[in-house]
Design an enzyme around this catalytic site. Structure first.
Site, PDB file in Angstrom:
ATOM      1  N   PRO A 152       0.794  -1.237   0.000  1.00  0.00           N
ATOM      2  CA  PRO A 152       0.000   0.000   0.000  1.00  0.00           C
ATOM      3  C   PRO A 152       0.824   1.285   0.000  1.00  0.00           C
ATOM      4  O   PRO A 152       0.298   2.357   0.291  1.00  0.00           O
ATOM      5  CB  PRO A 152      -0.780  -0.130   1.313  1.00  0.00           C
ATOM      6  CG  PRO A 152       0.184  -0.829   2.224  1.00  0.00           C
ATOM      7  CD  PRO A 152       0.952  -1.794   1.352  1.00  0.00           C
ATOM      8  N   GLU A 153       2.111   1.206  -0.354  1.00  0.00           N
ATOM      9  CA  GLU A 153       3.001   2.354  -0.218  1.00  0.00           C
ATOM     10  C   GLU A 153       2.499   3.599  -0.941  1.00  0.00           C
ATOM     11  O   GLU A 153       2.616   4.715  -0.429  1.00  0.00           O
ATOM     12  CB  GLU A 153       4.407   1.995  -0.729  1.00  0.00           C
ATOM     13  CG  GLU A 153       5.219   1.138   0.228  1.00  0.00           C
ATOM     14  CD  GLU A 153       5.055  -0.342  -0.030  1.00  0.00           C
ATOM     15  OE1 GLU A 153       5.935  -1.112   0.361  1.00  0.00           O
ATOM     16  OE2 GLU A 153       4.003  -0.735  -0.607  1.00  0.00           O
ATOM     17  N   LEU A 154       1.974   3.450  -2.165  1.00  0.00           N
ATOM     18  CA  LEU A 154       1.552   4.623  -2.932  1.00  0.00           C
ATOM     19  C   LEU A 154       0.458   5.412  -2.218  1.00  0.00           C
ATOM     20  O   LEU A 154       0.350   6.625  -2.396  1.00  0.00           O
ATOM     21  CB  LEU A 154       1.070   4.213  -4.321  1.00  0.00           C
ATOM     22  CG  LEU A 154       2.130   4.147  -5.428  1.00  0.00           C
ATOM     23  CD1 LEU A 154       1.488   3.740  -6.743  1.00  0.00           C
ATOM     24  CD2 LEU A 154       2.855   5.473  -5.576  1.00  0.00           C
ATOM     25  N   HIS A 180       0.496   6.184   0.687  1.00  0.00           N
ATOM     26  CA  HIS A 180       1.197   7.064   1.622  1.00  0.00           C
ATOM     27  C   HIS A 180       2.248   7.910   0.883  1.00  0.00           C
ATOM     28  O   HIS A 180       3.161   8.440   1.501  1.00  0.00           O
ATOM     29  CB  HIS A 180       1.872   6.239   2.714  1.00  0.00           C
ATOM     30  CG  HIS A 180       0.931   5.355   3.465  1.00  0.00           C
ATOM     31  ND1 HIS A 180       0.061   5.838   4.425  1.00  0.00           N
ATOM     32  CD2 HIS A 180       0.707   4.011   3.384  1.00  0.00           C
ATOM     33  CE1 HIS A 180      -0.649   4.835   4.911  1.00  0.00           C
ATOM     34  NE2 HIS A 180      -0.281   3.716   4.300  1.00  0.00           N
TER      35      HIS A 180
END
Length: 254
Positions: free
Chosen positions: A147-149, A151
């Protein structure tokens, strides 16, 4: 046999952010920041890197289990550290990136086989660690993804391992949409080897490790090294590498 479940001698060594437990010839490494969902700060990452190297160097250890304390495996990087990782201290930024990359790569570089036992959330760097092990056992409550994108972070270091584990289209969907995978889908696409209920998942992971512990350690180490080496070679070079190891191992057996 060294890894037989019913005959394990158990010792637990507390290591702060990482717990080390020996069960016969199987070493269990347990990330121990449950209040932070075992997020990977520098201390935990350094402890994990050192513990993996120590397990690989210990002749009494024949297999490794990697898991997390509490209801989740690992929530990825501890973003509270990011405030100190700024262009003002570029050396610290590079050191942290290097530490992360080395730790993500290490499971497949070990001579000893390693299985991840994954309950709950395995996100970002945690997902990278989970799928980077030689085998993965997941609980029915697993949630794995990148889910990095969401953030505004690029899933840079975990991308290499993900591309090599799944097809490019699915890999790009996971990193660009942040879609999360559950147990049945992980099993269906070949990322998970086994699925078990949360209260049984560690036992299943230990069963996997016990099978490894019963094998000849020299032959198993050679099998693992060759397995990953041929994965990135053209077919003819891969076959030559296999031929060479075949000849060496036959000579070793006398």
């Amino acid at each position: 046999m060294a890894g037989t479940t019913g005959m394990r001698e158990e010792t637990v060594v507390p290591r702060g952010v990482l717990l080390t437990e020996d069960r016969g010839a199987v070493r269990v490494l347990r990330m121990n920041r449950p209040a932070k969902r075992n997020a990977l700060d520098t201390a935990l990452t350094e402890a994990l890197l050192a513990a993996l190297l120590a397990a690989d160097a210990d002749d009494a250890v024949r297999a490794v289990v990697l898991t997390g304390e509490g209801p989740g495996f690992c929530a990825g990087a501890d973003i509270t550290e990011f405030a100190d990782l700024t262009p003002a201290d570029q050396a610290a930024v590079v050191r942290r990136a290097d530490l992360t990359a080395r730790t993500q790569l290490l499971p497949q570089r070990l001579r000893k086989p390693i299985v991840s036992v994954v309950r709950g959330a395995a996100l970002g760097g945690g997902a990278g660690l989970a799928i980077g092990c030689d085998m993965m056992v997941v609980a029915t409550d697993v949630v794995l993804g990148y889910p990095e994108l969401k953030h505004s972070i690029v899933p840079a270091i975990v991308m290499t391992g993900l591309q090599r584990q799944v097809g490019r289209k699915l890999a790009f969907e996971l990193v660009s949409h942040g879609r999360l995978l559950g147990a049945e889908e992980l099993l269906a696409i070949g990322l998970a080897n086994r699925v078990a209920e949360p209260d049984r998942v560690l036992d299943v992971g230990l069963e996997v490790a016990d099978r490894w512990a019963e094998a000849d350690p020299v032959a198993l180490a050679a099998t693992k090294e060759l397995f990953y080496r041929v994965a990135d070679l053209p077919v003819d070079e891969a076959m030559r590498a296999g031929r060479d190891v075949n000849a060496i191992m036959r000579g070793f057996r006398g």
